[in-house]
Every structure is written in C-alpha cells, then in structure tokens.
Design a protein around this motif. Structure first.
Motif, PDB file in Angstrom:
ATOM      1  N   VAL A 100      18.963   0.171   8.619  1.00 23.88           N
ATOM      2  CA  VAL A 100      18.313   1.150   7.743  1.00 23.88           C
ATOM      3  C   VAL A 100      17.297   1.999   8.512  1.00 23.88           C
ATOM      4  O   VAL A 100      16.998   3.133   8.143  1.00 23.88           O
ATOM      5  CB  VAL A 100      17.642   0.429   6.545  1.00 23.88           C
ATOM      6  N   THR A 101      16.762   1.436   9.612  1.00 21.49           N
ATOM      7  CA  THR A 101      15.806   2.189  10.433  1.00 21.49           C
ATOM      8  C   THR A 101      16.470   3.390  11.076  1.00 21.49           C
ATOM      9  O   THR A 101      15.867   4.457  11.210  1.00 21.49           O
ATOM     10  CB  THR A 101      15.233   1.276  11.545  1.00 21.49           C
ATOM     11  N   MET A 102      17.732   3.216  11.471  1.00 22.09           N
ATOM     12  CA  MET A 102      18.418   4.266  12.206  1.00 22.09           C
ATOM     13  C   MET A 102      18.975   5.364  11.311  1.00 22.09           C
ATOM     14  O   MET A 102      19.228   6.478  11.760  1.00 22.09           O
ATOM     15  CB  MET A 102      19.569   3.669  13.033  1.00 22.09           C
ATOM     16  N   THR A 103      19.183   5.059  10.021  1.00 23.10           N
ATOM     17  CA  THR A 103      19.841   6.027   9.130  1.00 23.10           C
ATOM     18  C   THR A 103      19.133   7.379   9.071  1.00 23.10           C
ATOM     19  O   THR A 103      19.770   8.419   9.244  1.00 23.10           O
ATOM     20  CB  THR A 103      19.986   5.432   7.720  1.00 23.10           C
ATOM     21  N   PRO A 104      17.782   7.426   8.852  1.00 24.05           N
ATOM     22  CA  PRO A 104      17.140   8.747   8.809  1.00 24.05           C
ATOM     23  C   PRO A 104      17.214   9.495  10.142  1.00 24.05           C
ATOM     24  O   PRO A 104      17.308  10.720  10.170  1.00 24.05           O
ATOM     25  CB  PRO A 104      15.688   8.431   8.435  1.00 24.05           C
ATOM     26  N   LEU A 105      17.190   8.743  11.251  1.00 25.10           N
ATOM     27  CA  LEU A 105      17.279   9.369  12.562  1.00 25.10           C
ATOM     28  C   LEU A 105      18.660  10.008  12.757  1.00 25.10           C
ATOM     29  O   LEU A 105      18.779  11.158  13.187  1.00 25.10           O
ATOM     30  CB  LEU A 105      17.024   8.336  13.655  1.00 25.10           C
ATOM     31  N   LEU A 106      19.699   9.245  12.418  1.00 23.59           N
ATOM     32  CA  LEU A 106      21.058   9.765  12.539  1.00 23.59           C
ATOM     33  C   LEU A 106      21.273  10.954  11.609  1.00 23.59           C
ATOM     34  O   LEU A 106      21.876  11.961  11.996  1.00 23.59           O
ATOM     35  CB  LEU A 106      22.070   8.664  12.213  1.00 23.59           C
ATOM     36  N   ASP A 107      20.774  10.854  10.395  1.00 28.32           N
ATOM     37  CA  ASP A 107      20.942  11.930   9.424  1.00 28.32           C
ATOM     38  C   ASP A 107      20.239  13.197   9.903  1.00 28.32           C
ATOM     39  O   ASP A 107      20.778  14.307   9.804  1.00 28.32           O
ATOM     40  CB  ASP A 107      20.386  11.487   8.066  1.00 28.32           C
ATOM     41  N   HIS A 108      19.041  13.031  10.457  1.00 23.65           N
ATOM     42  CA  HIS A 108      18.251  14.180  10.942  1.00 23.65           C
ATOM     43  C   HIS A 108      18.974  14.911  12.073  1.00 23.65           C
ATOM     44  O   HIS A 108      19.089  16.134  12.068  1.00 23.65           O
ATOM     45  CB  HIS A 108      16.885  13.690  11.429  1.00 23.65           C
ATOM     46  N   LEU A 109      19.489  14.147  13.028  1.00 25.19           N
ATOM     47  CA  LEU A 109      20.122  14.766  14.193  1.00 25.19           C
ATOM     48  C   LEU A 109      21.509  15.323  13.882  1.00 25.19           C
ATOM     49  O   LEU A 109      21.896  16.373  14.401  1.00 25.19           O
ATOM     50  CB  LEU A 109      20.211  13.756  15.335  1.00 25.19           C
TER      51      LEU A 109
END
Length: 783
Positions: A100-109
């Motif tokens: 879940v930590t990585m989801t916003p990062l992946l979505d942003h990029l």
C-alpha cells in the motif's frame, strides 16, 4: 504544533504530543503541499526528529506530501531520491514498506504516461528488494495493475499497457519474478486502456479508421483461445470492454464487430448485461451503414421482451434515446417518421403508468429536431412544427433551447442574418431568466453557439460581435451566472472570427486574445486551454494579412508554439498546417528574403520529419508556397527555378502536384522579365507545364485556373502583335481544348483576348453578334 511542543517542554503534563496530534499536524501541512516544496520540507524535518511519535500513517502522509510537492516536470530519479530516505526511516522504526506504501508512488509516476520512467521505478523497486529484502516492495501483479490502470488516462495508454503486460509475462515465464504473473484483472485493465486510448492530452483518437477496437478484440481472441494461459478466461467485463473499444473506435465496421461479439458472448455462455446491449445499440446508432437503425431497434425490442418476463437488470429505458438518435440520423426510407413513432411510444408507456420513468427529455427531442434540417419538404416542415410544440410543452431544458437556436441558424441561408437572429434569441433568454428565475437560463453551449454563428458570418462586423459576446459571457461568469463559463471553444470561435475578418488589425487582435487565453490558463483556469488549433488560427490570421511584418509575426507565433511543445505542453503540438501557413505568409509578403525564409522553414520541417515527427513532413501545399514565393520574386530566372521545384516535388519527393502547383509555375513564367531569350525560355516552360497539367490533374481540379494562367503568360510574354502572331497556333489549340473541357469563364475570356493576335481573335469570335465585346452569356453553354 510549535505551541504544543513548547507546552510539553515547559512540563505541562496536560499537553502531550501523541501520534494523533502529530499526524493531524502532518495532515494539515500535507493539504498545503500541492506544488509547495516548503511544506514537504517541513514534514521531512518533523519526521526526522528522534523523538517524533511516528506510526505507519505518519509515513503514508509524508509520502503523499512529497509526491504532492513535486512538479510534473521533476524527474523520476529526483523523486526517488526524496522517497528512499523516507522508506529507510520507516525500516528504522520497524515499519517495512508495504504494498500500500508503493501505490501512491506508482500512481503519481504512471499518470505522466512515460513508459521509460515507469520501467525505471520498477527496476528501482526490484533493486530495493534485492538490497533490503523488502518483499512487499518487489514489483508484483498488484503494482503492475496499478500502473496499467493509471496508463489508461495517458497518451497512447493502450499500447503502453500492452508493453507492461508483455514485461510481466517475460518476468514470470523466465523465473526472474514469480510475483509478476498477470491475472484476469491485469488483462481487463489492458483492454480498458486500449478502449480509452487517446492520441494526445485530453483529445480523443481520430474518428477515422481507429484501430483500438481491432487491437482490443485481438487480445480478447487470444484470451478465448487459451493462448494467454488456462487461468485467463474472459468474463463479462472483458467482453463489455471490447464492445466499448469498438464503440469508441468510430471505425467503419464497428457496428458489425459489436454484433459478432454479442453473439460470441452467448456462444460462450457469458450472459450479456445492460452494458453489453447499450454498447451495441450506441455503436449501431452512430453507424452510417444502411439498416443499422433497424438493428439497434431490434436489440431494444429484445431487451423489452426480457424485461417484460421479470429481468429487472435489463430495463431498457436508457436505450430509447440512442435508438431515436439512430433513426433520426439514418438515411433509410421513413427514418425520421420512425424516430417520431418511438418518441410517441415513450410518451404512451409513461402515460399508461406501465413505465412512469420512461420520460422523453431534451436529448429525445433534440435528435429529432436536428434531423429536420435535412427535410425541406412540406411533410418535414409540418413534423418539425409538431415536435417543436411537444418539446416546448414537455421539456424545460437549456439543452433543448440550444438545439432550437442551432436549428434556426442552420435553416437560415444568410449567415449574417442567422447570427443576428441567434443573438436576439440569446438576449431574450438572458432577459427572461433575469426577470423570472424559473425561466430557462442560457449556458456555455448557448453562448458558444451564437459566437460560432458570428465567427462563420460574412458580416463585416462579425469579429467584433463575437468578441463582444465573449466579454459579456466572461462578465456573467464572474458575477456567478449559473452554467456560463467561457471555455476553449468560446475563445477558438472568436479567434476564427478574427482570422476571417477583413478589418485592419484583426490579426493583432487575434494574437492579443491568444495571449489572454494563455494567461488565464497559467493562472489556473482549466476551462481555457490554448491548443494547436488556437495557435494555427492566429497564424492563419497573419498569413491572410497584407500588412508589412505579418509574415514575421506569423513565424514568431509558430516558434512560440514549438517552444511550448518542447517544454512539455502536449496540447501545442505543431503540425504541417501550422508550418505551411507561415510559409504562405512569407510567400505573399513581397519581401526580398521571402524565398530564403520559406526554404528555411521547409528545411526545418524536413529535419523534424527525419527525426521521427512524420506529421511535420512538407506536403504539396507547402511546396506550392515556395513556388509562389519564387513567382513573386524579381529573379529573371524564376520560371526555371519554379520548374525545378516542381520537378523536385515529382521526382525526389514523389508528391503529386495539383492544379495550384502548375498554375503557380505558370505565374512564374507569366511575370518573367528580361531579355527576349529569357522570355522565350519562360514561354517554352509554360507550354510544357500546361501539357503536364492537362495530363496529370485530377477530375475535380480547377483547370480554368490553369488555362487562365497559361493565356496570361502568353499575353505578358508576347505583347507585340508580331510576337502574338508567332504563337497563334498554340493559343488557338489550347483555346479549343479549354472549350472541350467546358472551362471558359468571364475572366478567361478577357485573358484570351489579351493573348490573341487581332487576326486570331477575329477568327475565334468574329461570327458572334456582340464582337468584339464577348460576354459569358454569348458563348455556347458547352464551353
């Protein structure tokens, strides 16, 4: 937060900075971090303190703030450099980075749509897994699915999604990452990305021969045949997504394709739902193929039958408007009448109480009203009056009013009078709604309809009127008038009005308005987005302007546009039309450097095309401007140079010249000055070019222009009677060809008289009663 820290330091036991207070402070700062590096910096300083009461939520908020603070142009490397220390801090607090930590990062990029950057972050995640052992950060199916879903909103998202799917398959099959095995959710996400694919930021794919339906169906077929693995079996979502892809494709065969897929669903025991039928009906409704409207109605009847026996999930109310639209736009016999019958059917079912929710709305009436513009007979007029009265009685809707307004404009042959009438209706709507709040209020579409009417008007003051309505629109918007907001179309229509205006300074006014648009957008107005069309319109305005310096201004707009595109604005992608308009401006400028400037622009286009921008290749129209520039020059050898450009088009570039190309070379011959030898060469070139033009031009080319340019050349190069006598046979032969082609007009008669010797003119027209003053009404109709 500072006050709480101070109270705690002073020993106030009633004030303690716990995790709830700390996270609340982080949240407050995070809400202000959008585009603000300072807020993110404060957050990073807070969590770096040794005594900070951190938990999983603290790190999630911090990550969100970091991402919010990063601009759209910041590189993935810089973003990861900010994120990695935060993840290491999490590990130090015994909070391992989770999925879940990585989801916003992946979505942003991934929203940027840059596949190279996405690959970079996936490699970074794999590297962090290898170095730190963080299993949940390793690229897995959920990460990939997140990326694919985000890519569906980017340019060419479907193609990029397919590349990610292939990457997953390779990683899983070669054993390098067993977590990357794609599932049905992955495949459905890829199908969705294809179905929603766009070609540029915010703009739908071209409506001509789009292949998104074919590509989506190709992947579906592989899924059906088990080629993607036994665990990948298409479901209702898969089929509905492919149906949507065909519907969005606007391909000629889309209607046939959706019917075939509907049958495949039944054959494979996948029960079609309301979305399935709706996609098919909508695709058939948009089809121009004969019989499509009847097929759309057949599906509606099938839904009615299933609903009647108790299947509430297939209630077909939403499909009536689509079928009415299908009939209203069909060329089949009795189509409009069938649309009216369906409208009556809706009203009867509602009034009977069987279907109280089946209410004709503005869309229902709109489809039929617009279809009446195609019917000029008495039946069409009477039907129109009947439907208009029903609409006004049954529907209180600004959308309907806009269509009534548009119908009035379309039915008026005089564009100036139509615009005047449209504006009267608009002002009446404004006045009525201000006096009585219950009355229909004009909206953005209403204003845009009137502005567009003025922009297409032939009235002298059309541009001023269009701008006046735009200003009034802006004032009402600022006053909070509901539903009125100037948008890109509003501004683009006014720009077009300026481009078509004969008034002085209209090009400068267009540029001023364009710069105002850019300023509004820079200040956060997302309704006004300057695009390629807006810039091209201003360039066109300067290309039509005869004022000295206009060509230079047109080029400056083009260079501004190219600069913005190179800085990352996809809405300002230049095209061949933009470059060609600037070339046209220079070719007509009369400046001594015109030829050089056009050659430089064409060279620039060729270099861009060679570097991959194929849509910037110079075309026939571009080279025509170069021939025009040569023809308008004072070079005594311009006939030879114009012919050289024509040969370059034909032999080197394989560009087929048009009648305009040939006419421009003939004009270069016509205005050649110099020694008798130079003029003789120009005449020989003219004869050769005329023969080529007659052999190679298309049936719809304007041959009268070619003939006229040739006769003008003969008249200008052979001015003395003795010279004219030498070319009598040529002029006579060409005149007879012109008559055989039926290309003689009034202007051409004048040019023949100038090109002919007295003896030849007498021979050609001496037996006419009105000789020597021959008019167009005097010659045989076949000429």
């Amino acid at each position: 937060m500072t006050n709480a820290s101070r109270q705690e330091a002073w020993g106030n036991n009633l004030v303690t900075i716990n995790r709830q207070i700390f996270n609340a402070a982080l949240n407050t700062l995070c809400s202000r971090a959008d585009g603000s590096p300072r807020a993110a910096e404060i957050i990073q300083n807070m969590i770096s303190q040794d005594n900070a009461p951190l938990d999983q939520a603290s790190f999630s908020i911090s990550l969100k703030a970091i991402l919010s603070s990063k601009g759209s142009q910041e590189s993935t490397t810089d973003i990861l450099a900010s994120v990695e220390p935060l993840l290491l801090k999490m590990e130090a607090h015994n909070y391992l980075p989770a999925q879940v930590t990585m989801t916003p990062l992946l979505d942003h990029l991934s929203k940027r749509g840059d596949l190279h950057e996405i690959t970079r972050i996936l490699n970074w995640m794999e590297d962090m897994y290898q170095r730190k052992g963080w299993r949940d950060i390793r690229p897995n199916r959920i990460h990939f699915n997140t990326l694919i879903n985000a890519l569906s909103k980017s340019k060419n998202g479907g193609r990029k999604a397919m590349k990610l799917l292939n990457k997953m398959k390779v990683m899983y099959s070669n054993g390098s990452n067993e977590c990357a095995r794609p599932d049905l959710v992955t495949y459905n996400a890829v199908l969705n990305a294809i179905a929603k694919e766009t070609t540029s930021s915010g703009n739908k794919r071209s409506q001509i021969d789009s292949d998104i339906g074919e590509r989506a169906e190709s992947l579906l077929s592989k899924m059906e045949d088990g080629l993607e693995g036994d665990h990948i079996v298409p479901d209702i979502v898969s089929y509905n997504t492919v149906l949507s892809a065909h519907m969005n494709s606007h391909a000629i065969n889309a209607a046939t394709k959706v019917q075939a897929i509907l049958q495949r669903m039944s054959d494979r025991d996948v029960e079609p739902d309301l979305l399935s039928y709706t996609a098919c009906i909508n695709t058939l409704a948009k089809s121009k193929t004969q019989g499509s409207a009847q097929k759309a109605e057949d599906l509606l009847r099938k839904l009615e039958e299933v609903y009647a026996v108790g299947n509430e999930d297939l209630k077909p109310d939403v499909n009536y408007n689509s079928v009415i639209f299908a009939w209203a736009n069909s060329s089949d016999s009795g189509a409009v009448q069938r649309a009216c019958q369906l409208l009556n059917e809706m009203e009867l079912k509602r009034k009977s109480g069987d279907r109280p929710d089946l209410i004709p709305d503005a869309v229902s009436y709109t489809s039929i009203i617009r279809s009446f513009t195609k019917q000029d007979n008495d039946e069409g007029v009477s039907l129109k009056k009947y439907i208009l009265n029903k609409a006004k009685f049954n529907v209180e809707d600004s959308g309907l009013n806009n269509v009534l307004l548009l119908t009035q404009i379309e039915s008026n042959e005089d564009s100036g009078a139509a615009a005047e009438k449209a504006e009267q209706v608009l002002r009446s709507m404004i006045k009525d709604s201000q006096n009585d709040p219950s009355k229909i209020k004009p909206n953005t579409i209403t204003f845009n309809t009137v502005i567009d009417a003025w922009s297409k008007s032939n009235a002298k003051h059309a541009a001023a009127k269009a701008q006046e309505i735009l200003k009034e629109m802006q004032i009402l918007y600022e006053k909070g008038f509901p539903g009125v907001c100037p948008d890109t179309f509003s501004f683009a229509s006014v720009l077009n009005a300026f481009a078509n205006s004969p008034e002085a300074n209209s090009a400068e006014k267009a540029e001023e308005l364009l710069r105002h648009m850019c300023k509004l957008n820079e200040n956060g107005n997302t309704n006004v987005v300057p695009n390629t069309i807006c810039f091209a319109t201003v360039i066109k305005a300067y290309s039509r302007c005869s004022t000295k310096g206009s060509a230079e201004k047109a080029e400056s707009i083009l260079r501004w546009m190219v600069s913005e595109y190179q800085r990352g604005n996809p809405d300002l992608k230049p095209n061949t039309i933009c470059f060609t308009s600037v070339c046209d401006a220079w070719s007509k400028s009369g400046e001594s450097r015109a030829i050089k400037k056009v050659e430089e622009l064409i060279s620039w286009m060729e270099n861009l095309s060679a570097s991959g921008h194929k849509d910037l290749s110079p075309n026939q129209h571009t080279y025509n401007t170069l021939i025009t520039a040569v023809a308008r020059s004072k070079d005594p050898m311009k006939a030879t140079k114009a012919l050289h450009i024509l040969r370059h088009m034909q032999d080197v570039l394989s560009i087929k010249p048009s009648s305009v190309s040939f006419s421009n070379v003939l004009n270069a011959c016509s205005f050649t000055h110099g020694t008798p030898s130079i003029r003789q060469t120009a005449l020989k070139i003219a004869i050769v070019v005329l023969e080529e033009a007659l052999e190679n031009t298309a049936p719809n080319d304007r041959l009268n222009v070619v003939y006229g340019a040739f006769f003008q050349t003969c008249a200008n190069l052979m001015q003395k009677e003795i010279e004219k006598a030498k070319i009598e046979r040529v002029v006579e032969a060409v005149f007879h060809k012109c008559c055989d082609h039926g290309q003689v007009d009034m202007k051409l008669l004048s040019q023949i008289r100038r090109a002919s010797s007295k003896q030849l003119y007498l021979k050609l027209f001496g037996n006419f009663p009105t000789f020597p003053n021959i008019g167009i009404e005097d010659i045989p109709e076949l000429w």
